[in-house]
Structure formats: structure tokens, C-alpha cells
Design an enzyme around this catalytic site. Structure first.
Site, short mmCIF file in Angstrom:
data_model
loop_
_atom_site.label_atom_id
_atom_site.label_comp_id
_atom_site.label_asym_id
_atom_site.label_seq_id
_atom_site.Cartn_x
_atom_site.Cartn_y
_atom_site.Cartn_z
N GLU A 135 0.94 -1.13 0.06
CA GLU A 135 -0.13 0.12 0.02
C GLU A 135 0.78 1.30 -0.12
O GLU A 135 2.13 1.09 0.21
CB GLU A 135 -0.97 0.07 1.31
CG GLU A 135 -1.82 -1.04 1.33
CD GLU A 135 -2.99 -0.91 2.61
OE1 GLU A 135 -3.73 -1.92 2.74
OE2 GLU A 135 -2.70 -0.24 3.41
N ALA B 82 2.47 1.05 3.38
CA ALA B 82 2.71 -0.25 4.05
C ALA B 82 3.37 -0.90 2.79
O ALA B 82 2.72 -1.60 2.08
CB ALA B 82 1.39 -1.02 4.28
N SER C 66 7.37 -2.69 2.61
CA SER C 66 8.13 -3.90 3.02
C SER C 66 7.73 -4.22 4.17
O SER C 66 7.98 -5.44 4.59
CB SER C 66 9.66 -3.50 2.96
OG SER C 66 10.26 -3.37 1.69
N GLN D 159 44.44 -7.01 -17.41
CA GLN D 159 44.49 -7.55 -16.09
C GLN D 159 43.27 -6.72 -15.15
O GLN D 159 42.67 -7.46 -14.61
CB GLN D 159 45.82 -7.65 -15.29
CG GLN D 159 46.73 -8.60 -15.88
CD GLN D 159 48.00 -8.71 -14.99
OE1 GLN D 159 48.56 -7.67 -14.43
NE2 GLN D 159 48.61 -9.97 -15.00
N ILE E 104 32.75 -2.75 -18.01
CA ILE E 104 33.53 -3.48 -18.98
C ILE E 104 33.13 -3.14 -20.42
O ILE E 104 34.12 -3.08 -21.24
CB ILE E 104 33.17 -5.02 -18.97
CG1 ILE E 104 33.73 -5.59 -17.69
CG2 ILE E 104 33.92 -5.87 -20.09
CD1 ILE E 104 33.61 -6.82 -17.28
N GLU F 173 9.62 -7.62 -2.86
CA GLU F 173 9.60 -9.02 -2.04
C GLU F 173 10.48 -8.62 -0.91
O GLU F 173 11.05 -9.30 0.06
CB GLU F 173 10.33 -10.20 -2.62
CG GLU F 173 9.64 -10.47 -3.90
CD GLU F 173 8.63 -11.55 -4.03
OE1 GLU F 173 8.32 -12.19 -2.89
OE2 GLU F 173 7.73 -11.63 -5.01
N THR G 151 12.75 -5.06 0.73
CA THR G 151 13.90 -4.47 0.49
C THR G 151 15.20 -5.06 1.22
O THR G 151 15.16 -5.60 2.29
CB THR G 151 14.09 -2.96 1.09
OG1 THR G 151 13.90 -2.86 2.65
CG2 THR G 151 12.69 -2.13 0.26
#
Length: 385
Positions: free
Chosen positions: A124, A127, A129, A280, A338, A364, A366
Site C-alpha cells: 500500500e 505499507a 516492505s 588485467q 566492461i 519482496e 527491500t
């Protein structure tokens, strides 16, 4: 499911993901839509019910088996898994954890086949986690209930046929007590779904607010029947424990893809007349990501096995979700690094995955909520002073 059967399932899903879904990733991201052909194929493969017991029409995978399947699903856009993840996960598990046998027989075969898409309506505006702050109210109305309130960021809400709705049925109770779960059909008068949210990433997976304005449901819609009144919070917590392992496995699958993308790029991108794989410092980035991937995979499989045998239903899922969601964020960041400037361009796979990965640290529960769960379970009552 025996090892041979499981390997056949994994191989089939692996081929499906890499041959039928990966080629559509850029299109899905651009159009915010998963092709109907992919959705139909997922239904035919039984992906809408892999975690639902065979007696109700599903594949009946254990948590450890499910984790391995989700490793494969995580290799592509999260929108694929999102189509059927809620049926198998937090919404379907509301019925598995708390439903009456009649409710299970009525609804689980529909979820397993994909004929019905379910949403888990817990979060909500105030409301998230911590669902103990729930404000949606359900008051008795004759022999039924009248629901008023609003839910936010509800996955699959724009296409859901039913909603597993959590509402406070005893306003006198505080925190986690006095909450009940209801199964509310989409066509219930007074239920409205707002336009879909425009998110940072995970396009093709839709969320939206859901509003309940005097929605009346009968007693048969209470999850667990009369005995289920007031048990909604405990049902939600058990569903989220399962869901956290599921999301952790998804993060591992995505990290696997990001490592592959990173390694492939280092071999083909040249700088100063030689492949950057020869540098490297680039090797160090790859090595760190491979190590994160290995650690995440091992953790998820161990936690899943402990979940299956019942020895760890709380700390393990929280640690898996916490580590894996943070881990895939690191791997995604290195992958962009990269790729250099190319990694910041919209047409690059790692740029898309970088956006997609950010959400895993939020839903699901935090990362901060997972830290609290882990600490409280390990330290005990002393955390409250």
C-alpha cells in the site's frame, strides 16, 4: 520429479529462453509488451504452474527444483518470468498456504494452466516492505465482507483475473494482527485498476495501483474460510519466504547472462590493437563477477534445500534474497563498466539488464528489511533492548 525428468524440463526451458525469448528482448523493452506467441508457449510448457502440486494441475517442483528452473528463466528479460511468476509464487502460495481444500480445487488448476492470472495485493502507499502498517479495511457486511482501500505497485494488476487481497478485519488490533486474506475477482463491483506504472526498467512486466471502493465479497472468498479470519499476515509471510528464494534464483540467472555478455565483449572488443580480455584490470572485473555468480548460486541452492526440509524457513530466504539481489546489481554495474561507453547505450543488453536488476533490491522486501529479518532472527529479543 526424478533427476532425468528435471533435466529434461530444464533443457526444454533453457532452449525456449535462449532461442525463442532472447531474440525478442529489445522489442519487449521498446514496446513494453511480451509477444503473444511467447505467452502461449509458456502456457503450453506448463510454466504457469511449475510450483503448483501435480494434484492441482501443476508440475509440483520442490523449492530446490524450482530454483534451478528459475536460474534458466533469469537468463532473459524479467518480464518473461513475471507473466507466470505470481501464479506460481506469492499469489498461488496464498492458496497453497492458507486456502481451504475447496478453494484449492477451484482455483489452483486455473492458475496452473494460465487460464487465470492472479495478483498478490499486499503493498500500500503507507505499507510496503512492512505490511503491518496495512490500512485497507474489510468490514463484515451480512455474511460477507465489504473492502475499502488501495494497493500500490501490484504486479500483473493490468491483466489479473483475481487478486489475493490483504485487509485489516479487526481495526482494534495493531501491527500484524487482525489481517485477513481475500480472493477478489477482477469484475467485482467497486474494484478498479489504475493505468499501468511507467517504470525505470523491467518493461513488459506491468504493475499498477488497485482501488477497492465498497467491494463486497462472500464468505467463500475468505482465504481459509472462517478459520482464516485474522490469519492473513502469517499467510503473507510464508508466501514471501518462498518468493524471496524465487527472486534470489532469478537474480542468479540474470548474473549468469551478464557474465556471459561481459566475457563475450572482452574477447571481441579491441583497444590498442588487442582484445581488452588481455588487460588485467578487466580480468579482475570479470573474476569478481564470476565469483559473485558462484557464491549466489551455491547460497540459493543450499537455502532452497533447507526450505524443502523445513529446517530454515526464514533466515535462509532472507539471506538469499539479500545477497543475490545485491550481487546481481554489482555484476550488472561491472558489465556496464566492461562495455565502457557502449554499456551506457540503450541498444546494449547490459544497459537494459542494469535497469532491470535495480528493482530486485526493492520488491519482496527491500534489502534493509532482509537485514532486519536476519538480525532479529539471529540475535533474538536483545535487538529490542
Amino acid at each position: 520429479m526424478d533427476v532425468t525428468e528435471l533435466e529434461q524440463v530444464l533443457r526444454t526451458v533453457r532452449d525456449f529462453v535462449r532461442e525463442k525469448v532472447v531474440p525478442f528482448e529489445a522489442e519487449i523493452d521498446a514496446t513494453d509488451h511480451v509477444p503473444d506467441s511467447v505467452r502461449s508457449a509458456a502456457k503450453e510448457m506448463g510454466l504457469y504452474g511449475f510450483a503448483i502440486p501435480e494434484e492441482y494441475g501443476g508440475l509440483g517442483l520442490s523449492m530446490a527444483e524450482e530454483a534451478q528452473l528459475v536460474f534458466e528463466l533469469g537468463y532473459t528479460t524479467p518480464s518473461l518470468r513475471s507473466m507466470f511468476g505470481t501464479n506460481n509464487g506469492i499469489a498461488g502460495h496464498v492458496l497453497l498456504e492458507g486456502g481451504t481444500e475447496q478453494q484449492k480445487k477451484r482455483w489452483l488448476p486455473e492458475l496452473a494452466s494460465g487460464r487465470v492470472v492472479a495478483s498478490f495485493a499486499l503493498t500500500e502507499p503507507d505499507a510496503g516492505s512492512n505490511p503491518a502498517g496495512l490500512k485497507t479495511l474489510a468490514k463484515q457486511d451480512g455474511d460477507g465482507w465489504r473492502i475499502d482501500g488501495a494497493k500500490r505497485f501490484i504486479t500483473n494488476a493490468p491483466t489479473a483475473d483475481v487478486f489475493m487481497v490483504f485487509a485489516r478485519t479487526d481495526p482494534a488490533e495493531k501491527g500484524s494482527r487482525g489481517i485477513t486474506a481475500f480472493l477478489v475477482p477482477r469484475d467485482a463491483p467497486g474494484l478498479t485498476v489504475a493505468p499501468k506504472d511507467h517504470k525505470m526498467g523491467q518493461f513488459g512486466a506491468h504493475t499498477a495501483d488497485v482501488h477497492f471502493d465498497g467491494v463486497v465479497v462472500g464468505p467463500e472468498r475468505v482465504i481459509g474460510g472462517e478459520a482464516g479470519v485474522g490469519r492473513g499476515y502469517s499467510i503473507a509471510m510464508r508466501c514471501l519466504s518462498h518468493g524471496r528464494i524465487h527472486i534470489a534464483a532469478l537474480c542468479v540467472g540474470m548474473a549468469d547472462r551478464l557474465v556471459d555478455e561481459s566475457v563475450g565483449y572482452t574477447r571481441t572488443r579491441e583497444q590498442g590493437g588487442r582484445a581488452i580480455a588481455a588487460f588485467q584490470l578487466v580480468q579482475g572485473l570479470v573474476a569478481d563477477s564470476v565469483t559473485d555468480l558462484y557464491a549466489g548460486r551455491a547460497l540459493v541452492l543450499d537455502v532452497a534445500r533447507r526450505f524443502d526440509d523445513g529446517s530454515d524457513l526464514r533466515v535462509g530466504p532472507a539471506t538469499a534474497k539479500y545477497f543475490a539481489s545485491e550481487m546481481v546489481g554489482r555484476v550488472a554495474d561491472r558489465a556496464v563498466q566492461i562495455h565502457g561507453g557502449a554499456g551506457y547505450m540503450r541498444e546494449t543488453t547490459v544497459e537494459r539488464f542494469y535497469r532491470d536488476a535495480r528493482l530486485f533490491r526493492i520488491y519482496e522486501g527491500t534489502s534493509q528489511i532482509q537485514q532486519v529479518i536476519i538480525a532479529r532472527e539471529v540475535i533474538g529479543a536483545a535487538v529490542d533492548g
